[in-house]
Design a protein around this motif. Structure first.
Motif, PDB file in Angstrom:
ATOM      1  N   UNK A 290      -1.922  -8.540   3.940  1.00  0.00           N
ATOM      2  CA  UNK A 290      -1.307  -7.227   4.165  1.00  0.00           C
ATOM      3  C   UNK A 290      -2.376  -6.285   4.713  1.00  0.00           C
ATOM      4  N   UNK A 291      -2.212  -5.882   5.955  1.00  0.00           N
ATOM      5  CA  UNK A 291      -3.137  -4.952   6.606  1.00  0.00           C
ATOM      6  C   UNK A 291      -4.595  -5.416   6.466  1.00  0.00           C
ATOM      7  N   UNK A 292      -4.822  -6.719   6.661  1.00  0.00           N
ATOM      8  CA  UNK A 292      -6.169  -7.278   6.628  1.00  0.00           C
ATOM      9  C   UNK A 292      -6.674  -7.670   5.266  1.00  0.00           C
ATOM     10  N   UNK A 293      -5.897  -7.468   4.219  1.00  0.00           N
ATOM     11  CA  UNK A 293      -6.322  -7.805   2.852  1.00  0.00           C
ATOM     12  C   UNK A 293      -5.502  -9.006   2.368  1.00  0.00           C
ATOM     13  N   UNK A 294      -6.168 -10.146   2.072  1.00  0.00           N
ATOM     14  CA  UNK A 294      -5.425 -11.335   1.659  1.00  0.00           C
ATOM     15  C   UNK A 294      -5.081 -11.336   0.170  1.00  0.00           C
ATOM     16  N   UNK A 295      -3.973 -11.982  -0.146  1.00  0.00           N
ATOM     17  CA  UNK A 295      -3.640 -12.273  -1.537  1.00  0.00           C
ATOM     18  C   UNK A 295      -4.572 -13.385  -2.018  1.00  0.00           C
TER      19      UNK A 295
ATOM     20  N   UNK B 101       9.508 -12.538   9.639  1.00  0.00           N
ATOM     21  CA  UNK B 101      10.317 -11.333   9.841  1.00  0.00           C
ATOM     22  C   UNK B 101      10.437 -10.713   8.456  1.00  0.00           C
ATOM     23  N   UNK B 102      11.084  -9.564   8.346  1.00  0.00           N
ATOM     24  CA  UNK B 102      11.102  -8.897   7.042  1.00  0.00           C
ATOM     25  C   UNK B 102      12.363  -8.082   6.857  1.00  0.00           C
ATOM     26  N   UNK B 103      12.623  -7.764   5.591  1.00  0.00           N
ATOM     27  CA  UNK B 103      13.673  -6.832   5.203  1.00  0.00           C
ATOM     28  C   UNK B 103      13.044  -5.873   4.203  1.00  0.00           C
ATOM     29  N   UNK B 104      13.077  -4.575   4.494  1.00  0.00           N
ATOM     30  CA  UNK B 104      12.528  -3.606   3.548  1.00  0.00           C
ATOM     31  C   UNK B 104      13.598  -3.233   2.527  1.00  0.00           C
ATOM     32  N   UNK B 105      13.141  -2.695   1.391  1.00  0.00           N
ATOM     33  CA  UNK B 105      14.052  -2.346   0.299  1.00  0.00           C
ATOM     34  C   UNK B 105      13.886  -0.877  -0.087  1.00  0.00           C
ATOM     35  N   UNK B 106      14.908  -0.324  -0.707  1.00  0.00           N
ATOM     36  CA  UNK B 106      14.908   1.087  -1.105  1.00  0.00           C
ATOM     37  C   UNK B 106      13.770   1.414  -2.071  1.00  0.00           C
ATOM     38  N   UNK B 107      13.302   0.450  -2.853  1.00  0.00           N
ATOM     39  CA  UNK B 107      12.225   0.715  -3.818  1.00  0.00           C
ATOM     40  C   UNK B 107      10.838   0.725  -3.167  1.00  0.00           C
TER      41      UNK B 107
ATOM     42  N   UNK C 248       0.837  -1.203   0.000  1.00  0.00           N
ATOM     43  CA  UNK C 248       0.000   0.000   0.000  1.00  0.00           C
ATOM     44  C   UNK C 248       0.873   1.254   0.000  1.00  0.00           C
ATOM     45  N   UNK C 249       1.945   1.167  -0.782  1.00  0.00           N
ATOM     46  CA  UNK C 249       2.874   2.269  -1.028  1.00  0.00           C
ATOM     47  C   UNK C 249       3.645   2.764   0.193  1.00  0.00           C
ATOM     48  N   UNK C 250       3.645   1.995   1.270  1.00  0.00           N
ATOM     49  CA  UNK C 250       4.475   2.346   2.431  1.00  0.00           C
ATOM     50  C   UNK C 250       5.069   1.086   3.030  1.00  0.00           C
ATOM     51  N   UNK C 251       6.374   0.987   3.045  1.00  0.00           N
ATOM     52  CA  UNK C 251       7.015  -0.238   3.526  1.00  0.00           C
ATOM     53  C   UNK C 251       6.765  -0.474   5.011  1.00  0.00           C
ATOM     54  N   UNK C 252       6.345   0.558   5.761  1.00  0.00           N
ATOM     55  CA  UNK C 252       6.055   0.356   7.185  1.00  0.00           C
ATOM     56  C   UNK C 252       4.889  -0.603   7.405  1.00  0.00           C
ATOM     57  N   UNK C 253       4.022  -0.761   6.407  1.00  0.00           N
ATOM     58  CA  UNK C 253       2.859  -1.648   6.547  1.00  0.00           C
ATOM     59  C   UNK C 253       3.299  -3.120   6.608  1.00  0.00           C
TER      60      UNK C 253
END
Length: 193
Positions: free
Chosen positions: A155-160, A121-127, A86-91
């Motif tokens: 992701x934030x309550x929305x499933x793939x 766990x996660x790793x965020x990226x510059x993009x 959703x355009x923010x890696x913090x999500x």
């Protein structure tokens, strides 16, 4: 109703069918032949699809969805784009990896349905995207029996859309149990702070 069924589908919708609040099948044209002839509801043979509120929202499209899950073992990675997050890696903090066994249902009960949230766990990226590191199932086949299941990234309550996975060795009998997955620590890139 008593003879209704509902099952989760891979696209996140729910198939709902059947109904019968009466002791037997009651059709509208046969009501007078029943003892009291006074039925509020008739038997239905309808199938409907229920679309939860998340269905109309943009859905994540993760890359690297698994086809097999083991009891313990090496973690795996799933790639999420900036749009998925959703355009923010913090999500990514609100992102889950979920395994659901749809089960089988009758008489208003779903016997066999299971929901297991896998550790991540996660790793965020510059993009703006991220890599979600996902643990295998806990090393205990009693938590989720071997067989087919649905794997979702939420992701934030929305499933793939789900991928079908085979849980375990793909055979009936004793399953291979490995050491529990060890995940890397979550990291947020310095350029995103």
């Amino acid at each position: 109703m008593y003879h209704s069924s509902a099952v989760l589908l891979p696209d996140g919708s729910v198939a709902v069918s059947g109904s019968n609040p009466n002791a037997d099948v009651v059709l509208p044209d046969r009501v007078p032949s029943f003892p009291n002839g006074n039925y509020k509801y008739y038997t239905e043979y309808a199938v409907e699809i229920f679309y939860p509120d998340y269905y109309a929202k943009p859905r994540p499209k993760p890359v690297g969805m698994p086809t097999n899950l083991t009891y313990g073992g090496e973690y795996f990675d799933i790639k999420l784009s900036k749009d998925d997050l959703i355009k923010t890696s913090n999500i990514v903090n609100a992102t889950k990896a979920v395994v659901i066994r749809p089960g089988f249902s009758t008489h208003g009960m779903n016997m066999g349905q299971r929901h297991v949230e896998l550790r991540t766990s996660f790793t965020t990226h510059a993009d703006g995207g991220a890599t979600l590191h996902v643990a295998q199932l806990p090393p205990n086949p009693a938590i989720l029996a071997p067989g087919p299941a649905l794997f979702f990234v939420v992701v934030d309550g929305v499933p793939s859309n789900a991928s079908w996975v085979t849980v375990g060795d793909g055979v009936i009998g004793t399953q291979t149990v490995r050491e529990d997955s060890v995940l890397p620590n979550s990291t947020i890139g310095y350029d995103q702070l």
